[in-house]
Design a protein around this motif. Structure first.
Motif, PDB file in Angstrom:
ATOM      1  N   LYS A 288      34.499  38.457  48.883  1.00  0.00           N
ATOM      2  CA  LYS A 288      34.517  37.137  48.244  1.00  0.00           C
ATOM      3  C   LYS A 288      34.196  37.265  46.764  1.00  0.00           C
ATOM      4  CE  LYS A 288      34.959  32.685  48.730  1.00  0.00           C
ATOM      5  NZ  LYS A 288      36.252  32.090  49.162  1.00  0.00           N
ATOM      6  N   ARG A 289      33.240  38.121  46.444  1.00  0.00           N
ATOM      7  CA  ARG A 289      32.876  38.349  45.035  1.00  0.00           C
ATOM      8  C   ARG A 289      34.071  38.856  44.245  1.00  0.00           C
ATOM      9  NH1 ARG A 289      32.030  42.807  42.292  1.00  0.00           N
ATOM     10  NH2 ARG A 289      32.053  44.085  44.196  1.00  0.00           N
ATOM     11  N   GLU A 291      37.240  38.516  44.943  1.00  0.00           N
ATOM     12  CA  GLU A 291      38.273  37.488  44.829  1.00  0.00           C
ATOM     13  C   GLU A 291      37.918  36.488  43.725  1.00  0.00           C
ATOM     14  OE1 GLU A 291      40.526  34.159  47.615  1.00  0.00           O
ATOM     15  OE2 GLU A 291      38.474  34.769  48.042  1.00  0.00           O
ATOM     16  N   GLN A 292      36.670  36.047  43.672  1.00  0.00           N
ATOM     17  CA  GLN A 292      36.265  35.067  42.667  1.00  0.00           C
ATOM     18  C   GLN A 292      36.281  35.656  41.271  1.00  0.00           C
ATOM     19  OE1 GLN A 292      32.471  33.581  44.043  1.00  0.00           O
ATOM     20  NE2 GLN A 292      33.416  32.167  45.519  1.00  0.00           N
ATOM     21  N   ARG A 295      39.777  35.719  39.994  1.00  0.00           N
ATOM     22  CA  ARG A 295      40.250  34.413  39.537  1.00  0.00           C
ATOM     23  C   ARG A 295      39.754  34.090  38.134  1.00  0.00           C
ATOM     24  NH1 ARG A 295      39.099  30.722  44.956  1.00  0.00           N
ATOM     25  NH2 ARG A 295      40.779  31.598  46.268  1.00  0.00           N
ATOM     26  N   ARG A 296      38.567  34.644  37.829  1.00  0.00           N
ATOM     27  CA  ARG A 296      37.989  34.384  36.508  1.00  0.00           C
ATOM     28  C   ARG A 296      38.499  35.344  35.446  1.00  0.00           C
ATOM     29  NH1 ARG A 296      31.719  33.768  38.631  1.00  0.00           N
ATOM     30  NH2 ARG A 296      32.050  31.904  39.927  1.00  0.00           N
TER      31      ARG A 296
END
Length: 397
Positions: A288-289, A291-292, A295-296
Motif C-alpha cells: 500500500k505504501r 502504491e501511494q 501516485r504522489r
C-alpha cells in the motif's frame, strides 16, 4: 449400388456408384464407374468393376501407408504424439515432456527410423542413463513412462501392431549410494540453518527473505505463494485458501499467467500462525505504501500497480521463481543446495519433528502420495531416535 443417368452430345451414359466399408479402419469409401448401358448384364458387370476398384483403392492405400511408415522417423512420431499430449497438460508439463523426449532422442542415432527403434534400444537407454550416468530414478523412470505413452499412441495411429516388449521394460531401483543418501537429507534445513539462511537472504533482498520464511511457516509451493491474492486470505480466521499457482514459464513483461494448482489435492485451506500473519500484514502495508508513493510521483515506486497479489516486486507483479532461485544461490549454507522448494521441505520437517501425523501433514501441504512426505518424515524420525538414544545414556539411578 445406385445408378444415375447422364445425357450429353455423345448420347446417354450411366454412372454406377457404390459405398464399401474398409474393415481395417471402419470408414466408408465411395467408388464409381460409367457405362453405356443399364441392362441387367451391365449392372452385374458394374458391380464386379466397383468391387475391383474398391479393392484396388484399398490396396493402394495400404501400400502408401506401408511406404510412409517405412520412412517414418522416430522424431516425427514423437512430435505427433507431443502435439496430441500438449492439449491435455499444463504449460510447464508440456515443456518437461519435450525436454525428456529430446533426452531420449539424444541417446539414439540421429534420424533413426521408427521401425528401427527396438525394445532393446529403449532398455539400453534407460539403463545407461540410470546405472552409468547416475541420473535420478524419478527422471529416468519418467522418461520410460513417456516413451511407453508415445508408443501406445503409435499403436493407435497404426504405425505398429505390437508394443508388448516395450511395455514389459521395468527400471529396477538400485541401492542408494552414500552420496545420494546424503543428498536426500540435504533437502531441508534444521532450525539453526534456517535462521542463518534467512539472515543472509534478508541482507540480499528483505522482501524475498520474508516470502521464503512464509513458505517455511506454511509449506506452500513456490508457485502457490506467488499466486496468493488478498482475496485468498482471511486474517480474522488466520487462514488462507490455495486456489491457484503462478506459471513460472512466463517471461518478463508478460501478463500474469495464474493457472490451476498442481492437482486436486492442492486445493486446500492452510491455517496460519502468528508470525505468518505478521508477514502478510507487513506485505499489505508495504504494498500500500508503494502504491501511494507512486501516485504522489515518487520515482522509486512510480511503476507500482496494485494487481491484488501479495508477494510482489516493486512494480506490483508477483516475483518470478527463477529470479528468487538466483538470489538464493547467493546464500551459503554448507552442504545444502538452497532453492525455494527447500523451505517447503523444511516446513514438513518441522511438523514431523513435532509428531504431527503423516496424514495431517499431507493434507496441509497438498500431497496426494505419501512418498515425498514419508521420506522426510522417516528421516526426522531417525534423527529423533538417535537423539533419544543419546539421552538414554544420561539416565542414572
Amino acid at each position: 449400388m445406385w445408378i444415375t443417368e447422364k445425357k450429353n452430345g455423345k448420347g446417354t451414359r450411366y454412372m454406377y456408384r457404390e459405398r464399401f466399408q474398409d474393415e481395417r479402419t471402419g470408414k466408408n469409401i465411395a467408388v464409381s464407374i460409367t457405362l453405356n448401358s443399364n441392362s441387367r448384364h451391365a449392372q452385374k458387370i458394374a458391380a464386379e468393376m466397383l468391387r475391383d476398384k474398391f479393392q484396388k483403392k484399398v490396396g493402394n492405400q495400404k501400400e502408401e501407408k506401408a511406404a510412409r511408415i517405412e520412412s517414418l522417423t522416430l522424431a516425427a512420431v514423437c512430435d505427433e504424439w507431443l502435439s496430441v499430449s500438449d492439449l491435455t497438460v499444463k504449460e510447464l508439463t508440456r515443456r518437461n515432456h519435450r525436454a525428456v523426449i529430446r533426452k531420449l532422442q539424444s541417446q539414439l542415432p540421429p534420424g533413426i527410423l521408427f521401425n528401427d527403434f527396438t525394445p532393446a534400444m529403449a532398455e539400453k537407454v534407460v539403463n545407461t542413463l540410470y546405472y552409468l550416468d547416475a541420473l535420478s530414478f524419478n527422471y529416468v523412470n519418467g522418461l520410460l513412462v513417456l516413451t511407453k505413452a508415445m508408443l501406445k499412441y503409435a499403436k493407435k495411429a497404426g504405425y505398429t501392431n505390437d508394443i508388448s516388449d516395450f511395455e514389459s521394460i521395468r527400471l529396477k531401483r538400485r541401492p542408494a549410494t552414500p552420496e545420494e543418501l546424503k543428498k536426500r537429507s540435504n533437502k531441508f534445513l534444521d532450525q539453526k540453518e534456517l535462521k542463518e539462511c534467512l539472515s543472509q537472504l534478508s541482507r540480499i533482498n528483505y522482501r524475498v527473505s520474508l516470502a521464503m520464511e512464509f513458505i517455511s511457516l506454511t509449506g506452500l509451493r513456490g508457485g502457490e505463494l506467488l499466486a496468493l491474492r488478498r482475496e485468498d486470505v482471511d486474517l480474522d480466521k488466520r487462514q488462507l485458501k490455495v486456489t491457484g499457482t503462478l506459471v513460472n514459464t512466463r517471461k518478463n513483461g508478460d501478463e500474469l499467467q495464474r493457472g490451476t494448482p498442481k492437482n486436486i489435492y492442492s486445493y486446500r485451506t492452510v491455517d496460519l500462525n502468528t508470525r505468518a500473519v505478521q508477514i502478510l500484514e507487513w506485505f499489505y502495508t508495504d504494498n500500500k505504501r508503494q502504491e501511494q508513493w507512486g501516485r504522489r510521483g515518487n520515482s522509486l515506486c512510480s511503476k507500482y500497480k496494485d494487481r491484488g497479489y501479495i508477494f510482489t516486486t516493486t512494480t506490483g507483479m508477483p516475483y518470478n521463481l527463477p529470479f528468487i532461485d538466483r538470489l538464493l544461490r547467493q546464500v551459503d549454507i554448507p552442504g545444502k543446495h538452497i532453492s525455494a522448494h527447500i523451505f517447503r521441505h523444511t516446513h514438513i520437517t518441522m511438523l514431523a519433528a513435532m509428531g504431527v501425523p503423516l496424514k495431517a501433514i499431507m493434507q496441509r501441504v497438498g500431497h496426494n502420495k505419501p512418498d515425498t512426505t514419508l521420506g522426510i518424515y522417516t528421516h526426522v524420525s531417525e534423527s529423533m531416535q538417535k537423539e533419544l538414544c543419546e539421552k538414554l545414556d544420561r539416565i542414572s539411578v
